[in-house]
Design an enzyme around this catalytic site. Structure first.
Site, PDB file in Angstrom:
ATOM      1  N   ASN A   1       0.883  -1.173   0.000  1.00  0.00           N
ATOM      2  CA  ASN A   1       0.000   0.000   0.000  1.00  0.00           C
ATOM      3  C   ASN A   1       0.920   1.222   0.000  1.00  0.00           C
ATOM      4  OD1 ASN A   1      -2.937   0.636   2.130  1.00  0.00           O
ATOM      5  ND2 ASN A   1      -2.594   1.084  -0.010  1.00  0.00           N
TER       6      ASN A   1
ATOM      7  N   ASN B   1      -6.872  10.329  -0.884  1.00  0.00           N
ATOM      8  CA  ASN B   1      -6.822   9.204  -1.809  1.00  0.00           C
ATOM      9  C   ASN B   1      -6.259   9.664  -3.153  1.00  0.00           C
ATOM     10  OD1 ASN B   1      -8.141   7.103  -0.148  1.00  0.00           O
ATOM     11  ND2 ASN B   1      -9.911   8.471  -0.277  1.00  0.00           N
TER      12      ASN B   1
ATOM     13  N   CYS C   1      -6.001   5.913   7.375  1.00  0.00           N
ATOM     14  CA  CYS C   1      -5.442   4.810   6.592  1.00  0.00           C
ATOM     15  C   CYS C   1      -4.492   4.042   7.498  1.00  0.00           C
ATOM     16  CB  CYS C   1      -4.719   5.345   5.356  1.00  0.00           C
ATOM     17  SG  CYS C   1      -3.873   4.059   4.405  1.00  0.00           S
ATOM     18  N   GLY C   2      -4.774   2.758   7.717  1.00  0.00           N
ATOM     19  CA  GLY C   2      -3.979   1.989   8.659  1.00  0.00           C
ATOM     20  C   GLY C   2      -2.544   1.791   8.224  1.00  0.00           C
ATOM     21  N   ASN C   3      -2.327   1.348   6.976  1.00  0.00           N
ATOM     22  CA  ASN C   3      -0.957   1.184   6.493  1.00  0.00           C
ATOM     23  C   ASN C   3      -0.261   2.525   6.358  1.00  0.00           C
ATOM     24  OD1 ASN C   3      -0.900  -1.677   6.245  1.00  0.00           O
ATOM     25  ND2 ASN C   3      -2.137  -1.518   4.396  1.00  0.00           N
TER      26      ASN C   3
ATOM     27  N   GLU D   1     -10.771  -0.459  -2.789  1.00  0.00           N
ATOM     28  CA  GLU D   1     -10.767   0.756  -1.964  1.00  0.00           C
ATOM     29  C   GLU D   1     -11.442   1.921  -2.670  1.00  0.00           C
ATOM     30  OE1 GLU D   1      -7.629   2.138   0.444  1.00  0.00           O
ATOM     31  OE2 GLU D   1      -6.532   0.228   0.405  1.00  0.00           O
TER      32      GLU D   1
ATOM     33  N   CYS E   1      -4.825  -3.279   2.722  1.00  0.00           N
ATOM     34  CA  CYS E   1      -5.651  -2.248   3.358  1.00  0.00           C
ATOM     35  C   CYS E   1      -5.664  -2.519   4.855  1.00  0.00           C
ATOM     36  CB  CYS E   1      -7.069  -2.266   2.787  1.00  0.00           C
ATOM     37  SG  CYS E   1      -8.172  -1.049   3.568  1.00  0.00           S
ATOM     38  N   GLY E   2      -5.013  -1.657   5.616  1.00  0.00           N
ATOM     39  CA  GLY E   2      -4.886  -1.874   7.053  1.00  0.00           C
ATOM     40  C   GLY E   2      -6.199  -1.777   7.797  1.00  0.00           C
ATOM     41  N   THR E   3      -6.983  -0.743   7.503  1.00  0.00           N
ATOM     42  CA  THR E   3      -8.272  -0.611   8.183  1.00  0.00           C
ATOM     43  C   THR E   3      -9.232  -1.699   7.719  1.00  0.00           C
ATOM     44  OG1 THR E   3      -8.974   1.018   6.527  1.00  0.00           O
ATOM     45  CG2 THR E   3      -8.053   1.866   8.596  1.00  0.00           C
TER      46      THR E   3
END
Length: 280
Positions: A11, A65, A74-76, A203, A213-215
């Site tokens: 990501n 985005n 965004c987790g990552n 996404e 996708c972390g989340t």
């Protein structure tokens, strides 16, 4: 204009430090669209902008985005920006990052691995279905943080062998489905073993599949934990870009902590000379 290019399990993100650039916030959607376009510019899934903290954080992160739309979190990206914060002296080995969806905490495990506490789930619907072309698809729904980052969680048996073209069409239809007024990230998954999950995420804002996708992984494992299909401890989620680890803290049916662990990769540092980029 200086930048870092990083990725977390594939990501990928461009990082700009606006404390030095002093650009107006309304300029960043267009900057994101330009810089994130593959082949024509640096190319990335998203743009992260570092700002001065306004509250209890070490610094603030704005996320855009690749289509220029604002992302709540965004987790990552958070794992990557935590590494940026540590390596540039904005924080110590523990990071507190202000995001649109709330404060996110990170921990440096080693040079490349970071663990972040994702925003807590604020909405969880474990059961439901959404109809596409006359077929009802089972679909859970999770929002992380406030305002909530929306995730549709869709079981898909045989995911590894499934047609990417068919999944893309289904993912796009679900992403824009009226059942999700804010749109949704669409996370297809299959449980492949004890605390082992395969996942593919379409996404919103990228409008396609991303390597990770972390989340999305956090949302999938939240649902599976509450349904009793995984333990919630060190759950390994395999995506195209690698393996992410999710830990869920819970009290009965209440999720009290959601943690994402994975690798970061610093790809490049440099100066942007993109002649198509128009700055205010």
């Amino acid at each position: 204009m200086n930048f870092w290019k990083m990725n977390g399990a594939g990501n990928d993100f461009i990082i700009l430090d606006n404390r030095a650039e002093s650009l107006p916030e309304d300029a960043f959607p267009a900057i994101a669209r330009t810089l994130c376009t593959p082949r024509l510019s640096l190319g990335a899934d998203g743009l992260m902008v570092v700002e001065q903290a306004q509250g209890a954080g070490d610094f603030k992160m704005l996320f855009f985005n690749s289509d220029g739309s604002v992302g709540e979190m965004c987790g990552n990206g958070a794992r990557c920006i935590c590494r940026y914060g540590y390596e540039t002296g904005l924080s110590g080995p523990r990071q507190a990052v202000e995001t649109t969806a709330g404060l996110v905490y990170g921990d440096r495990l080693d040079q490349r691995h970071y663990r972040v506490r994702l925003n807590d789930p604020t909405t969880i619907r474990l059961e439901g279905s959404v109809e596409v072309d006359g077929k009802a698809w089972p679909c859970a729904y999770v929002e992380l943080g406030n305002p909530g980052l929306p995730h549709a969680v869709v079981p898909y048996p045989g995911l590894a062998q499934a047609s990417r073209e068919e999944l893309f069409a289904l993912g796009r239809a679900l992403r824009y489905h009226p059942a999700f007024p804010k749109g949704a990230n669409v996370n297809f998954y299959e449980v492949t073993g004890k605390d082992q999950v395969l996942e593919l995420t379409y996404e919103r804002g990228v409008e396609g599949f991303t390597y990770a996708c972390g989340t999305g992984t956090g949302s999938v494992v939240t649902v599976l934990t509450l349904l009793g299909q995984v333990s919630g401890q060190e759950v390994q989620v395999t995506m195209d870009g690698g393996v992410l680890t999710i830990d869920v803290e819970r009290t009965a049916d209440q999720v009290t902590g959601l943690y994402l662990t994975g690798p970061t990769n610093l790809v490049a540092k440099g100066e942007i000379f993109d002649e198509e980029l128009v700055l205010p």
